[in-house]
Design a protein around this motif. Structure first.
Motif, PDB file in Angstrom:
ATOM      1  N   PHE A   1       0.827  -1.198   0.000  1.00  0.00           N
ATOM      2  CA  PHE A   1       0.000   0.000   0.000  1.00  0.00           C
ATOM      3  C   PHE A   1       0.870   1.260   0.000  1.00  0.00           C
ATOM      4  CE2 PHE A   1      -2.660  -3.322   1.728  1.00  0.00           C
ATOM      5  CZ  PHE A   1      -3.895  -3.083   1.131  1.00  0.00           C
ATOM      6  N   THR A   2       0.223   2.418  -0.219  1.00  0.00           N
ATOM      7  CA  THR A   2       0.884   3.713  -0.116  1.00  0.00           C
ATOM      8  C   THR A   2       0.457   4.378   1.184  1.00  0.00           C
ATOM      9  OG1 THR A   2       1.004   4.007  -2.509  1.00  0.00           O
ATOM     10  CG2 THR A   2       1.166   5.986  -1.162  1.00  0.00           C
ATOM     11  N   HIS A   3       1.425   4.793   1.988  1.00  0.00           N
ATOM     12  CA  HIS A   3       1.180   5.382   3.292  1.00  0.00           C
ATOM     13  C   HIS A   3       1.644   6.840   3.279  1.00  0.00           C
ATOM     14  CE1 HIS A   3       0.763   1.198   4.846  1.00  0.00           C
ATOM     15  NE2 HIS A   3       1.716   0.968   3.938  1.00  0.00           N
ATOM     16  N   THR A   4       0.943   7.682   4.017  1.00  0.00           N
ATOM     17  CA  THR A   4       1.308   9.092   4.122  1.00  0.00           C
ATOM     18  C   THR A   4       1.681   9.409   5.566  1.00  0.00           C
ATOM     19  OG1 THR A   4      -0.186   9.712   2.321  1.00  0.00           O
ATOM     20  CG2 THR A   4       0.555  11.465   3.784  1.00  0.00           C
ATOM     21  N   PHE A   5       2.904   9.924   5.743  1.00  0.00           N
ATOM     22  CA  PHE A   5       3.397  10.278   7.080  1.00  0.00           C
ATOM     23  C   PHE A   5       3.532  11.790   7.150  1.00  0.00           C
ATOM     24  CE2 PHE A   5       5.797   6.098   8.272  1.00  0.00           C
ATOM     25  CZ  PHE A   5       4.624   5.389   8.072  1.00  0.00           C
ATOM     26  N   ASP A   6       2.492  12.448   7.663  1.00  0.00           N
ATOM     27  CA  ASP A   6       2.492  13.902   7.800  1.00  0.00           C
ATOM     28  C   ASP A   6       2.536  14.232   9.293  1.00  0.00           C
ATOM     29  OD1 ASP A   6       2.359  16.582   7.172  1.00  0.00           O
ATOM     30  OD2 ASP A   6       0.558  16.427   5.943  1.00  0.00           O
TER      31      ASP A   6
ATOM     32  N   VAL B   1       6.337  -1.376  -0.768  1.00  0.00           N
ATOM     33  CA  VAL B   1       5.464  -0.401  -0.123  1.00  0.00           C
ATOM     34  C   VAL B   1       5.976   1.004  -0.432  1.00  0.00           C
ATOM     35  CG1 VAL B   1       6.813  -0.558   2.008  1.00  0.00           C
ATOM     36  CG2 VAL B   1       4.473   0.283   2.106  1.00  0.00           C
ATOM     37  N   GLN B   2       5.082   1.996  -0.388  1.00  0.00           N
ATOM     38  CA  GLN B   2       5.469   3.380  -0.661  1.00  0.00           C
ATOM     39  C   GLN B   2       5.095   4.260   0.524  1.00  0.00           C
ATOM     40  OE1 GLN B   2       4.696   5.073  -4.571  1.00  0.00           O
ATOM     41  NE2 GLN B   2       3.980   6.982  -3.642  1.00  0.00           N
ATOM     42  N   ILE B   3       6.010   5.146   0.905  1.00  0.00           N
ATOM     43  CA  ILE B   3       5.745   6.160   1.922  1.00  0.00           C
ATOM     44  C   ILE B   3       5.894   7.529   1.275  1.00  0.00           C
ATOM     45  CG2 ILE B   3       6.546   7.256   4.042  1.00  0.00           C
ATOM     46  CD1 ILE B   3       7.400   4.622   5.093  1.00  0.00           C
ATOM     47  N   ASP B   4       4.886   8.387   1.465  1.00  0.00           N
ATOM     48  CA  ASP B   4       4.944   9.780   1.039  1.00  0.00           C
ATOM     49  C   ASP B   4       5.036  10.659   2.281  1.00  0.00           C
ATOM     50  OD1 ASP B   4       4.697   9.043  -1.635  1.00  0.00           O
ATOM     51  OD2 ASP B   4       2.509   9.189  -1.594  1.00  0.00           O
ATOM     52  N   ILE B   5       6.059  11.512   2.333  1.00  0.00           N
ATOM     53  CA  ILE B   5       6.255  12.429   3.453  1.00  0.00           C
ATOM     54  C   ILE B   5       6.080  13.849   2.920  1.00  0.00           C
ATOM     55  CG2 ILE B   5       7.857  13.231   5.224  1.00  0.00           C
ATOM     56  CD1 ILE B   5       9.186  10.480   5.125  1.00  0.00           C
ATOM     57  N   PRO B   6       4.919  14.487   3.166  1.00  0.00           N
ATOM     58  CA  PRO B   6       4.630  15.809   2.599  1.00  0.00           C
ATOM     59  C   PRO B   6       5.515  16.906   3.181  1.00  0.00           C
ATOM     60  CG  PRO B   6       2.630  14.695   3.327  1.00  0.00           C
ATOM     61  CD  PRO B   6       3.784  13.941   3.904  1.00  0.00           C
ATOM     62  N   ALA B   7       5.444  18.089   2.562  1.00  0.00           N
ATOM     63  CA  ALA B   7       6.294  19.216   2.959  1.00  0.00           C
ATOM     64  C   ALA B   7       6.049  19.659   4.391  1.00  0.00           C
ATOM     65  CB  ALA B   7       6.073  20.377   1.996  1.00  0.00           C
ATOM     66  N   SER B   8       4.844  19.487   4.901  1.00  0.00           N
ATOM     67  CA  SER B   8       4.522  19.945   6.252  1.00  0.00           C
ATOM     68  C   SER B   8       4.955  18.976   7.338  1.00  0.00           C
ATOM     69  CB  SER B   8       3.021  20.198   6.370  1.00  0.00           C
ATOM     70  OG  SER B   8       2.291  19.034   6.009  1.00  0.00           O
ATOM     71  N   ALA B   9       5.426  17.793   6.975  1.00  0.00           N
ATOM     72  CA  ALA B   9       5.799  16.777   7.960  1.00  0.00           C
ATOM     73  C   ALA B   9       7.107  17.133   8.662  1.00  0.00           C
ATOM     74  CB  ALA B   9       5.927  15.421   7.292  1.00  0.00           C
TER      75      ALA B   9
END
Length: 298
Positions: A44-49, A68-76
């Protein structure tokens, strides 16, 4: 969305065998005193903000052991400290981590270890890796468009164990006070630089190993020694010795044709008051450009 603290766990803080883990922008997640803080073993794709703090792990901080994919946005904002092994660890050829936020990684083995998989650092990312016993970053395949600072490592600053690492035009990588090489391009692989590399206090070489391609508009500003067989100066690339000023040495000859060399002159003492490049063999400057700066007047 709220505040969660997990502490005193023998094995894992969070283990995802199935499903998605999303840490939202308003969340505050703290995991301390466990084995691995977050273990992901699914596709799955997970978002760590939000804010994530991980401290005192006997194994890894965040481990990706599947495609697996992790997306870490700019605000994290992610802080990982005092880890037995690696704060961030990828161990699957399909694993991907996309970093656009702020990371502080310290007191560990490698700062980021991409054993298998891909690391992409976006333009808004700010990664600070310091006080690690092995490499700042060990990477299979990766790109950087943001800001990476690496200091106080027990081995290399960046070690490209296999694959290709690319520092894009907006990427800035600063490496200092490492025990061995600031950049080690292993196994005849490629490191492509179109951005800025600043290196000082490298224990052995600034650049050593496979092929380091300093591409058009790419800047290498460094003190110390470069392995000539590793460094390739493309047309319109830039080389600047020293940290205002300093000395840079090549262990053999080098071809600087069509590239730019920046030299600062503030006085008459080499390395302390003016930049110096030293080569152990023939060097070529066909159609090269010399840029001089400084306040010294003969």
């Amino acid at each position: 969305d709220g505040k969660v603290t997990l502490s005193g766990l023998e094995e894992r803080g969070i283990r995802m065998q199935n499903g998605t883990l999303n840490v939202n922008s308003s969340a505050d997640l703290r995991i301390e005193d466990a084995g691995t803080a977050i273990l992901l073993r699914n596709t799955f794709t997970h978002t760590f903000d939000g804010t994530i703090s991980i401290i005192l792990m006997s194994l890894d901080g965040i481990a990706l052991e599947a495609a697996v994919q992790i997306d870490i946005p700019a605000s994290a904002m992610i802080d990982i400290d005092t880890i037995q092994f690696d704060p961030i660890y990828l161990d699957d050829v399909g694993a991907i981590i996309n970093i656009n936020g702020t990371l502080d990684l310290a007191e560990a083995d490698d700062g980021i270890d991409v054993e298998d998989g891909t690391m992409n650092v976006g333009a808004t990312a700010n990664i600070n890796i310091h006080d690690v016993t092995d490499n700042g970053i060990e990477v299979m395949t990766g790109t950087n468009s943001g800001t990476i600072t690496i200091s106080n490592t027990g081995d290399d600053g960046i070690n490209t164990a296999s694959g290709t690492f690319t520092n894009n035009a907006s990427g800035t990588i600063t490496i200092s006070n490492v025990a061995d090489r600031c950049i080690d391009v292993e196994n005849s692989e490629d490191f492509n630089n179109s951005g800025t590399i600043i290196a000082s206090e490298c224990g052995n070489f600034v650049i050593e190993g496979g092929t380091f391609n300093n591409l058009a508009n790419g800047l290498v500003q460094a003190d110390g020694s470069i392995e000539s067989s590793a460094y390739v100066a493309a047309a319109n690339s830039i080389l600047a010795p020293g940290q205002s000023p300093g000395c840079l040495e090549f262990d053999s000859g080098e071809d600087f044709s069509n590239s730019t060399i920046r030299i600062e002159i503030e006085g008459t003492t080499p390395c302390a008051e003016y930049d110096q490049i030293m080569l152990a063999d023939v060097f070529t400057l066909t159609d090269a450009t010399l840029e001089l700066s400084g306040s010294y007047v003969p």
